[in-house]
Design an enzyme around this catalytic site. Structure first.
Site, mmCIF file in Angstrom:
data_model
loop_
_atom_site.group_PDB
_atom_site.id
_atom_site.type_symbol
_atom_site.label_atom_id
_atom_site.label_comp_id
_atom_site.label_asym_id
_atom_site.label_seq_id
_atom_site.Cartn_x
_atom_site.Cartn_y
_atom_site.Cartn_z
ATOM 1 N N THR A 49 0.782 -1.232 0.000
ATOM 2 C CA THR A 49 0.000 0.000 0.000
ATOM 3 C C THR A 49 0.820 1.292 0.000
ATOM 4 O OG1 THR A 49 -1.828 -1.130 1.078
ATOM 5 C CG2 THR A 49 -1.781 1.272 1.250
ATOM 6 N N ASP B 178 -3.680 0.929 -6.006
ATOM 7 C CA ASP B 178 -2.258 0.789 -5.732
ATOM 8 C C ASP B 178 -1.692 -0.529 -6.236
ATOM 9 O OD1 ASP B 178 -3.889 -0.514 -3.946
ATOM 10 O OD2 ASP B 178 -2.797 0.071 -2.151
ATOM 11 N N HIS B 179 -2.493 -1.586 -6.210
ATOM 12 C CA HIS B 179 -2.023 -2.921 -6.580
ATOM 13 C C HIS B 179 -3.235 -3.814 -6.757
ATOM 14 C CE1 HIS B 179 -3.107 -3.971 -2.494
ATOM 15 N NE2 HIS B 179 -2.302 -3.019 -2.031
ATOM 16 N N ASP C 71 -9.494 -3.920 -0.822
ATOM 17 C CA ASP C 71 -8.307 -4.621 -0.340
ATOM 18 C C ASP C 71 -8.608 -5.519 0.860
ATOM 19 O OD1 ASP C 71 -5.207 -4.804 -0.287
ATOM 20 O OD2 ASP C 71 -5.711 -4.210 1.760
ATOM 21 N N ASN D 256 5.343 -0.678 4.101
ATOM 22 C CA ASN D 256 4.248 -0.161 4.926
ATOM 23 C C ASN D 256 4.700 0.132 6.353
ATOM 24 O OD1 ASN D 256 2.348 -0.321 2.905
ATOM 25 N ND2 ASN D 256 1.486 -2.272 3.585
ATOM 26 N N HIS E 298 -1.080 -9.601 -1.675
ATOM 27 C CA HIS E 298 -0.355 -8.839 -2.694
ATOM 28 C C HIS E 298 1.056 -8.615 -2.172
ATOM 29 C CE1 HIS E 298 -0.949 -5.231 -0.180
ATOM 30 N NE2 HIS E 298 -2.164 -5.711 0.028
#
Length: 475
Positions: A69, A240-241, A193, A90, A348
């Site tokens: 993130t 973000d992903h 997420d 993170n 992720h």
């Protein structure tokens, strides 16, 4: 008469070269954490579909590595790969004291974020714009002593799933644009997420959360219209992903470092593992080769690299914060330390080339073309795109405007373009003025020469006293 004609010519050219007052361009950057590029394929998303018809849809975008993130969000704000902006994880950590701070606490460690790179908020404000941010990672920090002029950080134990709060935050941000006349806002939503982690990316729960995201996008676009922002506000919706399934319950041979022959945590001074499919290790002095040799090739789905040997496409090596040994697993696997402690169904943090790690992208507004689908591009390119639309000079970054320029209408009116037009106008006027000055000198010289020749031909001196008297009177 000749001089009058020259002045008229100068006026006409100035009018033609004058800059056109173009429409003001504002920007709202929205991130829905963990929204994978294909999440709209198994869910009815009428609002995201309408946004694609009204603007631009990308097939997918490629985030930077590390695909978690905070690093990926700071790339959106700076246009820099993770090794260049320095927010490498993170978690804030200290290898000397072995202290670690979790995600939320790390949001408030100022030096973790303020380490040389400027987010777009600060760049915009330094160039005369007004900027804000709501819940976006990095919002709570100051950068070289400056903060976003309007900002809000989510409270601890915040419920990222609450749709009522989503609407309240949307109302708040649109109010910032309307009442505080902001030019740029970044806005963060913590879903899908969390749902993808808990239930997996293929779950019905994730599908329901995508519907909530779609409703929110429709609500935000409706607010833009009711607040009178349609003609000036550009909205980018991205993530973000992505997210990938994790295999457990005997389906795969799990990766547990303590079970690998020849590896011992006694050789490790500090580690970041047990946090998903990626990790970093700091071996004790003299133990680098021992640790590396034990781990390299120990599991068919574990990738082990010395920092200096990292694949170039990951851009995750050239930073002092990155530890000497970097690990990541193939999709479906996570890295455990002493024993398995992770029980998420989705994760992720994998290689950014994996399709499951790709986020989605939509953009609509007066700067964007309509009903356009474009191919994939890297998320570092979103930053220069936003700067261009806002008309600000970007900081040094790893993106390229050429990667996204085809999304824009040719008549995009930015402050940057107006500055360029003004500079060209001034240059043109200066050139015209210089030309007219030359014309004036030539014309005046010819008139003087003509008068002298006339006086010489007449051979008369009768006018001399009168001319002399005229000069004296004028004096």
């Amino acid at each position: 008469m000749m001089w009058t004609k020259c002045l008229c010519l100068l006026w006409a050219l100035s009018a033609l070269c004058a800059p056109v007052n173009k429409q003001r361009q504002r920007m709202l950057l929205i991130s829905f954490d963990g929204f994978r590029w294909d999440y709209d394929r198994d869910v009815d998303t009428p609002n995201l579909d309408q946004m694609a018809m009204d603007g631009v849809k990308a097939q997918y975008i490629t985030p930077p590595y590390l695909t978690i993130t905070s690093p990926t969000h700071f790339t959106l704000l700076t246009g820099l790969y993770v090794e260049n902006h320095g927010v490498i994880h993170n978690m804030w950590f200290n290898t000397t004291t072995t202290e670690k701070k979790p995600y939320y606490q790390t949001l408030f460690v100022n030096e973790w974020w303020d380490n040389g790179s400027l987010p777009i908020w600060i760049t915009a404000q330094r160039q005369g714009l007004k900027a804000g941010s709501l819940h976006f990672p990095g919002t709570s920090s100051s950068y070289q002593g400056e903060v976003a002029m309007v900002r809000e950080v989510e409270p601890i134990l915040y419920n990222y799933k609450n749709e009522t709060a989503w609407r309240e935050n949307s109302d708040k941000v649109m109010g910032w644009f309307r009442d505080q006349d902001l030019d740029f806002v970044s806005m963060y939503f913590g879903e899908p997420d969390g749902t993808g982690h808990r239930y997996g990316p293929d779950s019905p729960e994730r599908q329901e959360m995508v519907k909530q995201v779609d409703r929110t996008v429709g609500y935000i676009r409706h607010l833009a219209e009711t607040h009178g922002l349609t003609n000036s506000l550009n909205i980018i919706v991205t993530a973000d992903h992505g997210m990938s399934n994790v295999y457990r319950n005997g389906l795969v041979e799990e990766i547990t470092l303590s079970a690998i022959p020849g590896f011992s945590f006694r050789d490790i001074a500090f580690h970041l593992v047990d946090f998903g499919p990626s990790g970093m290790l700091l071996p004790k002095p003299g133990k680098l080769e021992t640790v590396y040799s034990a781990l390299k090739g120990a599991h068919p789905h574990l990738h082990v690299y010395k920092k200096e040997d990292m694949p170039e496409h990951l851009h995750f090596a050239k930073n002092d914060r990155i530890l000497p040994i970097i690990l990541w697993a193939d999709p479906g696997y996570v890295i455990n330390g002493y024993f398995p402690v992770q029980f998420h169904k989705g994760e992720h943090g994998f290689d950014n080339q994996e399709m499951d790690m790709k986020p989605f992208f939509r953009a609509a507004g007066p700067a964007f073309r309509k009903n356009l689908e474009v191919g994939p591009f890297e998320s570092v390119n979103i930053y220069p795109l936003m700067c261009h639309i806002l008309g600000i000079e970007p900081e040094v970054n790893d993106g390229h405007l050429n990667a996204t320029r085809n999304m824009l209408v040719t008549s995009t009116g930015t402050r940057g373009e107006n500055r360029s037009i003004l500079q060209n106008t001034l240059t043109g006027i200066a050139a015209v003025a210089g030309f007219l000055a030359v014309v004036f000198v030539v014309v005046t010289s010819r008139q003087i020469l003509k008068r002298k020749r006339k006086d010489k031909r007449s051979g008369s001196v009768q006018h001399l006293p009168e001319e002399e008297n005229t000069k004296q009177t004028g004096f």
